[in-house]
Design a protein around this motif. Structure first.
Motif, PDB file in Angstrom:
ATOM      1  N   HIS A 150      -4.956  25.200  11.714  1.00 26.71           N
ATOM      2  CA  HIS A 150      -3.524  25.030  12.006  1.00 26.71           C
ATOM      3  C   HIS A 150      -2.700  25.086  10.715  1.00 26.71           C
ATOM      4  O   HIS A 150      -1.686  25.783  10.642  1.00 26.71           O
ATOM      5  CB  HIS A 150      -3.306  23.708  12.734  1.00 26.71           C
ATOM      6  N   GLU A 151      -3.148  24.380   9.693  1.00 28.24           N
ATOM      7  CA  GLU A 151      -2.422  24.384   8.417  1.00 28.24           C
ATOM      8  C   GLU A 151      -2.409  25.772   7.783  1.00 28.24           C
ATOM      9  O   GLU A 151      -1.389  26.208   7.246  1.00 28.24           O
ATOM     10  CB  GLU A 151      -3.024  23.363   7.444  1.00 28.24           C
ATOM     11  N   LYS A 184      -7.595  21.428  12.700  1.00 28.44           N
ATOM     12  CA  LYS A 184      -6.525  20.958  11.809  1.00 28.44           C
ATOM     13  C   LYS A 184      -6.368  21.869  10.595  1.00 28.44           C
ATOM     14  O   LYS A 184      -5.257  22.229  10.217  1.00 28.44           O
ATOM     15  CB  LYS A 184      -6.809  19.516  11.361  1.00 28.44           C
ATOM     16  N   TYR A 235       2.082  31.863  13.417  1.00 30.80           N
ATOM     17  CA  TYR A 235       2.646  31.400  14.676  1.00 30.80           C
ATOM     18  C   TYR A 235       3.866  32.243  15.001  1.00 30.80           C
ATOM     19  O   TYR A 235       4.696  32.500  14.138  1.00 30.80           O
ATOM     20  CB  TYR A 235       3.034  29.918  14.607  1.00 30.80           C
ATOM     21  N   ASN A 264       7.953  28.415  16.615  1.00 27.32           N
ATOM     22  CA  ASN A 264       7.538  27.101  16.105  1.00 27.32           C
ATOM     23  C   ASN A 264       6.302  26.604  16.837  1.00 27.32           C
ATOM     24  O   ASN A 264       6.162  26.800  18.040  1.00 27.32           O
ATOM     25  CB  ASN A 264       8.656  26.074  16.275  1.00 27.32           C
ATOM     26  N   CYS A 265       5.449  25.939  16.102  1.00 28.47           N
ATOM     27  CA  CYS A 265       4.264  25.334  16.704  1.00 28.47           C
ATOM     28  C   CYS A 265       3.890  24.102  15.907  1.00 28.47           C
ATOM     29  O   CYS A 265       3.615  24.191  14.720  1.00 28.47           O
ATOM     30  CB  CYS A 265       3.103  26.319  16.727  1.00 28.47           C
ATOM     31  N   GLU A 266       3.904  22.981  16.558  1.00 28.27           N
ATOM     32  CA  GLU A 266       3.455  21.738  15.926  1.00 28.27           C
ATOM     33  C   GLU A 266       2.361  21.139  16.783  1.00 28.27           C
ATOM     34  O   GLU A 266       2.598  20.765  17.923  1.00 28.27           O
ATOM     35  CB  GLU A 266       4.603  20.732  15.781  1.00 28.27           C
ATOM     36  N   LEU A 267       1.174  21.100  16.257  1.00 32.21           N
ATOM     37  CA  LEU A 267       0.075  20.433  16.922  1.00 32.21           C
ATOM     38  C   LEU A 267      -0.050  19.057  16.292  1.00 32.21           C
ATOM     39  O   LEU A 267      -0.081  18.944  15.071  1.00 32.21           O
ATOM     40  CB  LEU A 267      -1.224  21.225  16.740  1.00 32.21           C
ATOM     41  N   ARG A 268      -0.095  18.029  17.117  1.00 30.60           N
ATOM     42  CA  ARG A 268      -0.173  16.668  16.585  1.00 30.60           C
ATOM     43  C   ARG A 268      -1.584  16.142  16.724  1.00 30.60           C
ATOM     44  O   ARG A 268      -2.159  16.171  17.787  1.00 30.60           O
ATOM     45  CB  ARG A 268       0.803  15.769  17.318  1.00 30.60           C
ATOM     46  N   ASP A 273      -2.495  12.817  15.428  1.00 28.32           N
ATOM     47  CA  ASP A 273      -2.233  11.566  14.731  1.00 28.32           C
ATOM     48  C   ASP A 273      -3.298  10.507  14.993  1.00 28.32           C
ATOM     49  O   ASP A 273      -3.326   9.476  14.342  1.00 28.32           O
ATOM     50  CB  ASP A 273      -0.849  11.011  15.058  1.00 28.32           C
ATOM     51  N   LYS A 306      -0.011  27.903   9.821  1.00 25.80           N
ATOM     52  CA  LYS A 306       1.368  27.466   9.568  1.00 25.80           C
ATOM     53  C   LYS A 306       1.902  28.028   8.255  1.00 25.80           C
ATOM     54  O   LYS A 306       3.059  28.434   8.171  1.00 25.80           O
ATOM     55  CB  LYS A 306       1.416  25.933   9.520  1.00 25.80           C
TER      56      LYS A 306
END
Length: 89
Positions: free
Chosen positions: A22-23, A19, A73, A76-80, A82, A26
């Motif tokens: 990833h941030e 996480k 990246y 676009n790349c969104e890793l979720r 939640d 991003k």
């Protein structure tokens, strides 16, 4: 053997590190691997393992920009993450 190795690698991956990584990716604030390992509190070799895991297992389009000195990246790349859990009745 490869599948077992990847399975074992997946078991030792820390979701908190993924996480945070990833941030940083991003926002293009990873810095070079020698700096990134300090930011994440892991070894430089482990940084490469996490990047490889994210690229190969999570299909994250990660590239290193030597011009900017950071991972980023490509697209676009969104890793979720939640933490949603479906309740079983």
């Amino acid at each position: 053997m490869v599948a077992v190795s990847l399975y074992i690698l997946a078991l030792v991956m820390d979701i908190r590190v993924i996480k945070k990584l990833h941030e940083l990716i991003k926002t293009e604030r990873t810095g070079p691997p020698k700096e990134l390992c300090i930011k994440l509190g892991i070894s430089e070799r482990t940084v490469y393992n996490y990047i490889s895991f994210m690229k190969n297992e999570l299909n994250a389009p990660i590239k290193y920009s030597s011009e900017k000195g950071t991972y980023r990246y490509h697209g676009n790349c969104e890793l979720r993450f939640d933490g949603a859990i479906d309740e079983i009745a």
